[in-house]
Design a protein around this motif. Sequence first.
Motif, PDB file in Angstrom:
ATOM      1  N   LYS A  59       8.066  -4.283  -2.325  1.00  0.00           N
ATOM      2  CA  LYS A  59       7.558  -5.574  -2.795  1.00  0.00           C
ATOM      3  C   LYS A  59       6.044  -5.700  -2.591  1.00  0.00           C
ATOM      4  O   LYS A  59       5.321  -6.113  -3.492  1.00  0.00           O
ATOM      5  N   SER A  60       5.593  -5.352  -1.379  1.00  0.00           N
ATOM      6  CA  SER A  60       4.152  -5.458  -1.107  1.00  0.00           C
ATOM      7  C   SER A  60       3.367  -4.477  -1.972  1.00  0.00           C
ATOM      8  O   SER A  60       2.311  -4.819  -2.504  1.00  0.00           O
ATOM      9  N   THR A  61       3.883  -3.286  -2.100  1.00  0.00           N
ATOM     10  CA  THR A  61       3.200  -2.285  -2.922  1.00  0.00           C
ATOM     11  C   THR A  61       3.102  -2.763  -4.367  1.00  0.00           C
ATOM     12  O   THR A  61       2.058  -2.597  -5.016  1.00  0.00           O
ATOM     13  N   PHE A 179       1.394 -13.973  -3.881  1.00  0.00           N
ATOM     14  CA  PHE A 179       1.658 -14.372  -2.495  1.00  0.00           C
ATOM     15  C   PHE A 179       2.605 -13.342  -1.892  1.00  0.00           C
ATOM     16  O   PHE A 179       3.713 -13.163  -2.385  1.00  0.00           O
ATOM     17  N   ASP A 180       2.151 -12.672  -0.835  1.00  0.00           N
ATOM     18  CA  ASP A 180       3.018 -11.675  -0.189  1.00  0.00           C
ATOM     19  C   ASP A 180       3.511 -12.217   1.145  1.00  0.00           C
ATOM     20  O   ASP A 180       2.798 -12.170   2.145  1.00  0.00           O
ATOM     21  N   GLU A 181       4.714 -12.736   1.153  1.00  0.00           N
ATOM     22  CA  GLU A 181       5.329 -13.330   2.341  1.00  0.00           C
ATOM     23  C   GLU A 181       4.369 -14.265   3.082  1.00  0.00           C
ATOM     24  O   GLU A 181       4.100 -14.089   4.275  1.00  0.00           O
ATOM     25  N   PRO A 182       3.884 -15.275   2.366  1.00  0.00           N
ATOM     26  CA  PRO A 182       2.818 -16.117   2.934  1.00  0.00           C
ATOM     27  C   PRO A 182       3.257 -16.953   4.127  1.00  0.00           C
ATOM     28  O   PRO A 182       2.410 -17.443   4.861  1.00  0.00           O
TER      29      PRO A 182
HETATM   30 MG    MG Z   1       6.062  -6.389   2.356  1.00  0.00          MG
END
Ligand code: MG
Length: 261
Positions: A59-61, A179-182
């Motif tokens: 997901k982050s990538t 938004f990455d796990e904000p």
């Molecule tokens: Mg992640």
Amino acid sequence: MSEVSVTKDAGGPGPATDKLVVLDNVNKHFGALHVLQDIELTVARGEVVVVIGPSGSGKSTLCRTINRLETVDSGRVTIDDKPLPEEGKELAKLRADVGMVFQSFNLFAHKTVLENVTLGQVKVRKTDKQAAETKARALLDRVGVGNQADKYPAQLSGGQQQRVAIARALAMDPKVMLFDEPTSALDPEMINEVLEVMQQLARDGMTMVVVTHEMGFARSAANRVVFMADGRIVEEATPDQFFSNPRSDRAKDFLSKILHH
Ligand SMILES: [Mg+2]
Ligand SMILES: Nc1ncnc2c1ncn2[C@@H]1O[C@H](COP(=O)(O)OP(=O)(O)O)[C@@H](O)[C@H]1O
């Protein structure tokens, strides 16, 4: 449940295409790990896409490829029909067009809150300082921290810092916000103040890609849920469809864990 979508305004100025972010057959490896596999994802202007999936699923990538914090091995990523620039000024502008908010707030520790929200406008957008400060103050008001402008990040709570990070990204007039796990690093009582700012942004028609485990947010704000596992997009559905009737075993398994803990 999906009344949010009728208030969306997909119009406004800009190219005729409604496809703002397009990932076309994107693949990426970290050494032997095939972290993104044949990713096809289109985000329409004004759409809110929530990306969920187990830890390590990519997901982050995925987010980081959209603003070119990571390069891809094959395939294409385009924003507004334009491929991502390789380097230099164009890349800085792309990063401004694609606002990103991380789990760890990433504010400049030695700048005040106001300076954090002003700096990029002056350096990248070439806004004059006075106008940039006026805009920064308006945005800080909008996210509810207008009275913290002269403090340093460490003097703020995590929820306040994250709202400053959102204001800082918005100050660049981004086309899309990632938004990455904000809210993952926040104490529970601060999660809602950040989610509320994001809800409002969604209602205002901002195009958003949101990686989150906050299923309430996904249900109320997302137009679409994308479920990832092992570097692939396994399912895409409306929140209603996804939460009431997940199709894949991976999604069923993931939901049973996340909804029952
Ligand atoms: Mg992640
Ligand atoms: N810079 C990197 N170098 C090597 N492996 C990485 C790097 N970044 C992420 N990974 C690996 O890629 C996989 C996907 O990571 P990530 O995109 O962070 O997943 P998620 O955000 O879904 O938890 C994980 O196995 C992770 O360990």
